[in-house]
Each structure stands twice: as structure tokens, then as C-alpha cells.
Write an enzyme that holds these catalytic residues in place. Structure first.
Site, PDB file in Angstrom:
ATOM      1  CB  CYS A 255       8.137  -5.923   8.696  1.00 43.83           C
ATOM      2  SG  CYS A 255       9.556  -5.098   9.440  1.00 43.83           S
TER       3      CYS A 255
ATOM      4  CB  CYS B 297       1.049   5.253  11.492  1.00 47.54           C
ATOM      5  SG  CYS B 297       1.950   6.621  10.997  1.00 47.54           S
TER       6      CYS B 297
ATOM      7  CB  CYS C 282       4.029  -2.451  14.058  1.00 46.85           C
ATOM      8  SG  CYS C 282       4.036  -2.315  12.262  1.00 46.85           S
TER       9      CYS C 282
ATOM     10  CB  SER D  47      10.535   3.307  15.169  1.00 45.74           C
ATOM     11  OG  SER D  47       9.957   3.585  13.931  1.00 45.74           O
TER      12      SER D  47
ATOM     13  CB  SER E 238      10.708   5.803   9.294  1.00 51.70           C
ATOM     14  OG  SER E 238      10.427   5.294  10.579  1.00 51.70           O
TER      15      SER E 238
ATOM     16  CB  CYS F 239       7.467  -3.290  16.265  1.00 49.95           C
ATOM     17  SG  CYS F 239       9.123  -2.975  15.636  1.00 49.95           S
TER      18      CYS F 239
ATOM     19  N   GLY G 240       7.461  -2.382   6.061  1.00 50.69           N
ATOM     20  CA  GLY G 240       8.829  -2.872   5.946  1.00 50.69           C
ATOM     21  C   GLY G 240       9.869  -2.007   6.616  1.00 50.69           C
ATOM     22  CD  GLU G 241      14.242  -0.920   9.395  1.00 47.49           C
ATOM     23  OE1 GLU G 241      13.498  -0.562  10.322  1.00 47.49           O
ATOM     24  OE2 GLU G 241      15.005  -0.131   8.802  1.00 47.49           O
TER      25      GLU G 241
ATOM     26  CD  GLU H 252      -3.050  -1.149   2.076  1.00 48.20           C
ATOM     27  OE1 GLU H 252      -4.140  -1.664   1.808  1.00 48.20           O
ATOM     28  OE2 GLU H 252      -2.772  -0.724   3.195  1.00 48.20           O
TER      29      GLU H 252
ATOM     30  CB  CYS I  90       3.337   7.134   3.401  1.00 48.36           C
ATOM     31  SG  CYS I  90       3.848   5.857   4.564  1.00 48.36           S
TER      32      CYS I  90
HETATM   33  N1  SAH Z   1       9.903  -0.044   9.674  1.00 50.13           N
HETATM   34  C1  SAH Z   1      10.135   1.332   9.777  1.00 50.13           C
HETATM   35  C2  SAH Z   1       9.187   2.197   8.968  1.00 50.13           C
HETATM   36  C3  SAH Z   1       7.732   1.832   8.919  1.00 50.13           C
HETATM   37  S1  SAH Z   1       6.702   2.129  10.288  1.00 50.13           S
HETATM   38  C4  SAH Z   1      10.116   1.747  11.213  1.00 50.13           C
HETATM   39  O1  SAH Z   1       9.721   0.958  12.057  1.00 50.13           O
HETATM   40  O2  SAH Z   1      10.527   2.868  11.498  1.00 50.13           O
HETATM   41  C5  SAH Z   1       6.407   3.907  10.323  1.00 50.13           C
HETATM   42  C6  SAH Z   1       6.079   4.396  11.742  1.00 50.13           C
HETATM   43  O3  SAH Z   1       4.756   3.993  12.185  1.00 50.13           O
HETATM   44  C7  SAH Z   1       7.057   3.841  12.751  1.00 50.13           C
HETATM   45  O4  SAH Z   1       7.491   4.823  13.648  1.00 50.13           O
HETATM   46  C8  SAH Z   1       6.212   2.810  13.448  1.00 50.13           C
HETATM   47  O5  SAH Z   1       6.750   2.520  14.708  1.00 50.13           O
HETATM   48  C9  SAH Z   1       4.864   3.483  13.485  1.00 50.13           C
HETATM   49  N2  SAH Z   1       3.738   2.566  13.760  1.00 50.13           N
HETATM   50  C10 SAH Z   1       3.648   1.251  13.475  1.00 50.13           C
HETATM   51  N3  SAH Z   1       2.462   0.757  13.890  1.00 50.13           N
HETATM   52  C11 SAH Z   1       1.779   1.782  14.447  1.00 50.13           C
HETATM   53  C12 SAH Z   1       0.484   1.899  15.026  1.00 50.13           C
HETATM   54  N4  SAH Z   1      -0.347   0.865  15.112  1.00 50.13           N
HETATM   55  N5  SAH Z   1       0.106   3.118  15.480  1.00 50.13           N
HETATM   56  C13 SAH Z   1       0.928   4.181  15.357  1.00 50.13           C
HETATM   57  N6  SAH Z   1       2.164   4.124  14.804  1.00 50.13           N
HETATM   58  C14 SAH Z   1       2.583   2.935  14.363  1.00 50.13           C
HETATM   59 FE1  SF4 Z   2       8.599  -3.519  10.886  1.00 52.18          FE
HETATM   60 FE2  SF4 Z   2       8.601  -0.861  11.354  1.00 52.18          FE
HETATM   61 FE3  SF4 Z   2       6.420  -2.364  11.915  1.00 52.18          FE
HETATM   62 FE4  SF4 Z   2       8.635  -2.622  13.396  1.00 52.18          FE
HETATM   63  S1  SF4 Z   2       7.333  -0.760  13.213  1.00 52.18           S
HETATM   64  S2  SF4 Z   2       7.372  -4.317  12.592  1.00 52.18           S
HETATM   65  S3  SF4 Z   2      10.218  -2.341  11.877  1.00 52.18           S
HETATM   66  S4  SF4 Z   2       7.283  -1.986   9.891  1.00 52.18           S
END
Ligand code: SAH
Ligand code: SF4
Length: 391
Positions: free
Chosen positions: A135, A368, A142, A248, A226, A139, A194-195, A115, A128
Site C-alpha cells: 500500500c 484484519c 496497519c 476507515s 473499504s 496508516c 491495498g487502497e 492473500e 476479503c
Molecule cells: N486500505 C483500505 C482497505 C484495507 S484495510 C482501508 O484502509 O480502508 C481493511 C480494514 O482493516 C481497514 O479499516 C483498516 O483500517 C483495518 N486494519 C488495518 N490494520 C488493522 C489492524 N492491525 N487491526 C485491526 N484493523 C486493522
Molecule cells: Fe493501506 Fe488501508 Fe493499511 Fe492504511 S489501513 S496502510 S490504507 S491497507
């Protein structure tokens, strides 16, 4: 599990050049395009100039049809059309939110889907984009982290997301006209699925294409990557991409960060901060964005806010507070508005910008951490409907 055990990457990378069929020019670096042109008979002396011409057609004017590349000879155009393609991933669905946010579901080779979200604001328009399908990291807050990694995106698929959005915004200039100074798509954030630092080369190559002054020409200051904290790749990001960095962060003690962002077990807070301290010097970027998801009773106390300020002391920083976006089965709740405001005030008092990120496109599940999950849910319910209907 051993806290220092390496986090393995079960990543399947598909080659840029498919073994059969015409080669896609999208996603090749200038050098790779040059090699590809020489391989099909372009004289070495001319190859650099041809790359410049084709590059401009594709990435400046948005042209996908070789026959329209009028500064190349007819025969050369015919040869290109027989040998190469200019192909983008396919857009499966496009949704527009009440607030103007657009979400595209994009299908890539192998039938996988990612997406892409476009967020218009008064002074900018941010895209975005995703770097992986799923991934490898897990986390706990997420939704993407609950999905298995399928594969890394290729450079073509990453820059392709930007080109798809420019198509939809109708933002390619008419060949021969001046480019607008203000852009609908003015910023890119690598904050989708993804990372990005576990797909470094492809992300780097795609962002180099986005920044190339003869093409899409976005400033490196308008691109933000990010990361969850892949420490060894942070210095490389500064050197080889030089874009803005967001991290993050999400917690102020190793104990809590280990639970929220498990990569912290491999590279704990102090290692991460050491890498971040160096980043602005090497990349020439102004400041690091610390992303901080607000989870009720987990990381949102006044003590957390004070600890955060102490930890980041000396790093040019902005703290982006993200109210948690809940998803079905999530083990956390969003902090109350009052709590978020109080937390933000403490940080602001210490001299840092601490904007609270407004969830955008909630009606189309574009916020997000909600990406892809919505699609999967839709799929599931369709399947359930079919089952119930006895199909
Ligand atoms: N993998 C990378 C980039 C993608 S996530 C990373 O982790 O940085 C983009 C942002 O959204 C990150 O800061 C992540 O921690 C945050 N995020 C993920 N799930 C979320 C959620 N359910 N609510 C709010 N932010 C979230
Ligand atoms: Fe992957 Fe970023 Fe989600 Fe962590 S927050 S699981 S690194 S997409």
C-alpha cells in the site's frame, strides 16, 4: 512535511495485454472482449453475441477450456484456443482455520503474492480480497502500511481472487443446471491489502464483472469497498461502481486521525464527511460503514464515542468496531473488552448499529491488518533457519 503536500503514488501498472503470448480473456470488460474478438477476425455483427456466449461460459459456468464451449463452432473454439487463454493467478498455499476461515496465498505475475480470506458465517460467506501488493499509504496501526507498495493488481488479478475461491468452494454450477439461491460465496469485501481507490479503474472493472447478471452475478449491495478516505474518488465510486462503502474512520479529531490515517492531512475529517454525506444519494446504497479500530488510550474514550456520534449525524451509518490486531513491533495495544463494550454501548444508545468485529481465522493469521505480514514472517524465519543450519 507540508501537511498539504500531495501524496504521490509510486505505482507501477502493468498493461492488460502482455506484449507477447496469448491474451488473457479474464478481466476484460464486455467491450474490451468484443474488440479483442473482432481483432482476431470475428465479424462485427456477431461479436456481441460471441461475447455473451463466452462470458457465460467463463463467469457463469466457470469453464476454462474453450473446447467445452459447445454452443460455439468447432473451428471458432479452435481459433479461440490458439489466440487466447483463460488464466487465473496461481494458488500457492491454502490454509483452513479451526473456525472454517480459509486463507489463500496467491501468486501473481512478477512473482508477487497477495492473500485472500474466505469467512463463512451462518447467513453468508464473505470473501476479503486485495487490490494492491502492499500500500502507498502508511496508516500507523496497519501492517500492510509498513510494506512498500509493489504494484496495483490488474482487473484480472482482482476478479481472479473471486474465481479462485469459487473453485475451492466448488461453487460453479454444472453447465445446464439451475444456480443455487444460497451461495457459499455471497459477499465480497475489498478489505485485504491495498487502497482500492488508488487502483480505481481495475477495481471498478473487476467489480463490474462480479456484478454482471450473466456471470458471477453478485448484487452491488453484497460488495463493500473499504477506503482510508481518498475523497475525490468517493463520488466516482458511487457513480461508476455503486457498491456499499466502508470508510476507515478510526479517530474523531484531525489531530489523532493525522497520526493514525495520514491521508487525513490531505483530506481532513470535514472533507471526508462531506463526501460521505453524498454517497448514499448517488449510489442508492443504504448506509455507510464506519470502521473504527479500537486502540488502547488513543481513540477509545467515552468522549471519542460521543464525538463520533456528533460527527456522523445525518449520515445513514453503521459503526464497525474492530479490536486492534496486534503485530510484532506495532506501536499500539488493543483496547480492553470492557472499554470496547462501553464504547459500543454509547454508540448503540445513539441509535446506531455498533457490532464488534470478531477476529476470524486468528490461528492462520487471517485477521484484519495481519495479511501478508504472516507470509513475510514465515519467509524470514525459514531464511533464518537456513542460516542457522549453515545452508
Ligand atoms: N486500505 C483500505 C482497505 C484495507 S484495510 C482501508 O484502509 O480502508 C481493511 C480494514 O482493516 C481497514 O479499516 C483498516 O483500517 C483495518 N486494519 C488495518 N490494520 C488493522 C489492524 N492491525 N487491526 C485491526 N484493523 C486493522
Ligand atoms: Fe493501506 Fe488501508 Fe493499511 Fe492504511 S489501513 S496502510 S490504507 S491497507
Amino acid at each position: 512535511m507540508d501537511a498539504k503536500a500531495p501524496i504521490t503514488q509510486d505505482v507501477l501498472t502493468i498493461p492488460r495485454k502482455l506484449p507477447e503470448g496469448p491474451q488473457n480473456l479474464i478481466g476484460l470488460s464486455r467491450d474490451q472482449m468484443r474488440d479483442a474478438l473482432i481483432a482476431v477476425g470475428t465479424a462485427e455483427k456477431q461479436a456481441k453475441m460471441r461475447v455473451g456466449q463466452i462470458w457465460q461460459w467463463i463467469y457463469h459456468w466457470g469453464v476454462r477450456d474453450f473446447s467445452a464451449m459447445t454452443n460455439l463452432s468447432k473451428d471458432y473454439r479452435a481459433m479461440l484456443a490458439e489466440t487466447f487463454v483463460i488464466a487465473l493467478p496461481e494458488v500457492v498455499t491454502r490454509q483452513v482455520s479451526d473456525d472454517g476461515t480459509r486463507k489463500y496465498l496467491v501468486r501473481i505475475a512478477g512473482g508477487h503474492e497477495v492473500e485472500v480470506v474466505y469467512i463463512p458465517e451462518t447467513d453468508r460467506g464473505t470473501l476479503c480480497i486485495s487490490s494492491q501488493v502492499g500500500c502507498t499509504l502508511t496508516c500507523s496501526f496497519c501492517h500492510t502500511g509498513t510494506q512498500k507498495l509493489v504494484r496495483n493488481l490488474t482487473a484480472a488479478e482482482i476478479i481472479g481472487q473471486v474465481m479462485i475461491a469459487r473453485d475451492d468452494l466448488d461453487e460453479w454450477p454444472e453447465p445446464g443446471t439451475r444456480t443455487e439461491d444460497t451461495r457459499l460465496l455471497s459477499n465480497i469485501v475489498l478489505m485485504g491489502m491495498g487502497e482500492p481507490l488508488y487502483n480505481f479503474e481495475n477495481v471498478r472493472d473487476a467489480m463490474k464483472i462480479a456484478m454482471d447478471p450473466e456471470g458471477i452475478s453478485l448484487s452491488r449491495r453484497r460488495i463493500t469497498l473499504s477506503t482510508s478516505g481518498v475523497v475525490p474518488e468517493i463520488a466516482r465510486t458511487a457513480q461508476e461502481i455503486g457498491c456499499q462503502l466502508a470508510v476507515s474512520f478510526h479517530a474523531t479529531t484531525n489531530d489523532v486521525r493525522d497520526r493514525l490515517v495520514p491521508i487525513n492531512k490531505r483530506w481532513p475529517i470535514s472533507d471526508l464527511l462531506d463526501a460521505l454525506r453524498e454517497y448514499p444519494k448517488v449510489s442508492n446504497s443504504e448506509r455507510i460503514t464506519f470502521e473504527y479500530v479500537m486502540l488502547d488510550g488513543v481513540n477509545d474514550s467515552d468522549e471519542d464515542a460521543h464525538r463520533l456520534i456528533k460527527l456522523i449525524e445525518g449520515i445513514p451509518a453503521k459503526i464497525n468496531l474492530i479490536p486492534f490486531n496486534e503485530w510484532p513491533g506495532a506501536p499500539y495495544k488493543r483496547s480492553s473488552n470492557n472499554r470496547i463494550r462501553k464504547f459500543s454501548e454509547i454508540i448503540y444508545q445513539a441509535g446506531y448499529a455498533s457490532p464488534v468485529r470478531k477476529p476470524r481465522g486468528e490461528d492462520i493469521m487471517a485477521a484484519c491488518g495481519q495479511l501478508k505480514s504472516a507470509t513475510e514472517r514465515a519467509r524470514k524465519s525459514k531464511a533464518q533457519i537456513a542460516q542457522e543450519a549453515g545452508l
